[in-house]
Design a protein around this motif. Structure first.
Motif, PDB file in Angstrom:
ATOM      1  N   ALA D  35     -64.313   8.723  45.339  1.00  0.00           N
ATOM      2  CA  ALA D  35     -63.000   8.058  45.313  1.00  0.00           C
ATOM      3  C   ALA D  35     -62.498   7.928  43.879  1.00  0.00           C
ATOM      4  N   GLU D  38     -61.431  11.386  42.619  1.00  0.00           N
ATOM      5  CA  GLU D  38     -60.132  11.790  43.180  1.00  0.00           C
ATOM      6  C   GLU D  38     -58.998  11.123  42.394  1.00  0.00           C
ATOM      7  N   GLN D  39     -59.165   9.847  42.096  1.00  0.00           N
ATOM      8  CA  GLN D  39     -58.098   9.112  41.410  1.00  0.00           C
ATOM      9  C   GLN D  39     -57.928   9.601  39.966  1.00  0.00           C
ATOM     10  N   ALA D  40     -59.030   9.778  39.265  1.00  0.00           N
ATOM     11  CA  ALA D  40     -58.939  10.261  37.882  1.00  0.00           C
ATOM     12  C   ALA D  40     -58.296  11.649  37.841  1.00  0.00           C
ATOM     13  N   THR D  42     -56.294  12.968  40.026  1.00  0.00           N
ATOM     14  CA  THR D  42     -54.885  12.901  40.429  1.00  0.00           C
ATOM     15  C   THR D  42     -54.006  12.518  39.244  1.00  0.00           C
ATOM     16  N   VAL D  43     -54.453  11.529  38.475  1.00  0.00           N
ATOM     17  CA  VAL D  43     -53.699  11.140  37.286  1.00  0.00           C
ATOM     18  C   VAL D  43     -53.735  12.259  36.239  1.00  0.00           C
TER      19      VAL D  43
END
Lengths: 131, 131, 131, 131
Positions: D35, D38-40, D42-43
């Motif tokens: 998770a 995925e967030q890192a 995406t940014v």
């Protein structure tokens, strides 16, 4: 998310026409609520109960909402509003379904709680965007 | 999609309270338009132009919209309306960005065309739902 | 996908170190098979049968595989091989589950057929990559 | 994730043929690492640097990996192994790209760190699965 990531996102938003400066703590809370809701819905969907399909739909929308908030330079105030409304509607639908058997299934109870929290966080974002 | 799959979806919808019987040809056209738009946006996003982030956002939303239409028993008329509005808003944003350099980039031109087609298909769905 | 999009992807691949020039017709066939498999699995997962969870997993992986092929400049030959193996494994698992009740459920039969077609297309890609 | 959700997943796994009883703390750590990655990614993908496309691919795979771990009753030991290998390969590719400009971009540095952590967590899962 890391403070550095949040700073990168803040700078993105500042360069967006017509986008109010959003409080990053509130925005972070909303992304976290979306991520938690996606996870709860993903687990809940595997139970093969009446809510499963609503959970699948809600999981996908929460992930898409979270990503859109992480990619704000690709958003407009109008598209943010529409996305938040859609996310709220999907959480509402999923919560309603899960609440029907929340007494017999603790996972459904928890999924419904995650949906409620996500709705609240999205509504706070809407209020902030509306100024 | 196969006719058998469409039949399975039709039966699902018929059992949904308050959901008008939707024309499956129109619904199929909307799912196809979402799938095509996700693909165009995914390719367009790799070009590293001004539109890339809008394209990523639009690709995710189109996929989520398509899946929600394939899982209609987890939807309500209200959540369908909100999702269609959000998908239209994301396609509009992506199309606006891609049109800014459609003259220099044929991929952007095609991505914008896919966004327009997806918007039109979603609007047709909205009209049918409003009945 | 449009011929223009395919050209854009071909140019991307030509610039990749160690990546053999892949036949775009085969690659297009693989992306189409992934897209079809995601759709079949998404519909099949709503049936609340033993295969539903395998179908959800397979749908996600097929979408991720399709997108990775559309974003080849972000891949290496090694990561492509690993992704193709994972996609094949997920299709195998889903197909095995769906085949258990293919006689009673035509949707499962069709989902299993889509998984088989996706596996075959991924294997053809592996052969081409191995040169 | 909530303890109740983890219990639901543990029961699922115990019913799977040939699946070793996995330590839920390790599994939770792996889902969290996916998770976070995925967030890192995406940014990081929004920065329009050389790594952007690898980041998009990695974000999708990390999400698919996380969901598959949350839906273990749809997995087999063999498909888990293949998925973990694919996730490791995608994190490796993304990390390699981000490290090329980690000195000039703190976001890339953090994205690379997230990829490394996700790889490590997936490798621990592989060791546990291999028994």
């Amino acid at each position: 998310m890391d403070a550095m990531m949040m700073n990168a996102m803040t700078e993105d938003m500042m360069s967006m026409e017509g986008m109010p400066a959003l409080d990053m703590t509130m925005m972070q809370a909303c992304m976290d609520a979306c991520a938690a809701c996606e996870q709860a819905c993903t687990v809940c969907s595997t139970q093969m109960m009446d809510c499963s399909v609503s959970c699948m739909n809600c999981a996908d929308m929460c992930n898409t909402m979270m990503r859109a908030m992480m990619r704000m330079q690709g958003m407009t105030p109008a598209s943010m509003m529409a996305m938040l409304d859609a996310c709220i509607a999907m959480c509402q639908t999923c919560m309603d379904m899960c609440m029907m058997h929340a007494d017999e299934s603790p996972v459904c109870k928890m999924c419904a709680d995650s949906c409620r929290a996500c709705m609240d966080a999205c509504m706070a974002m809407k209020d902030a965007l509306a100024g």
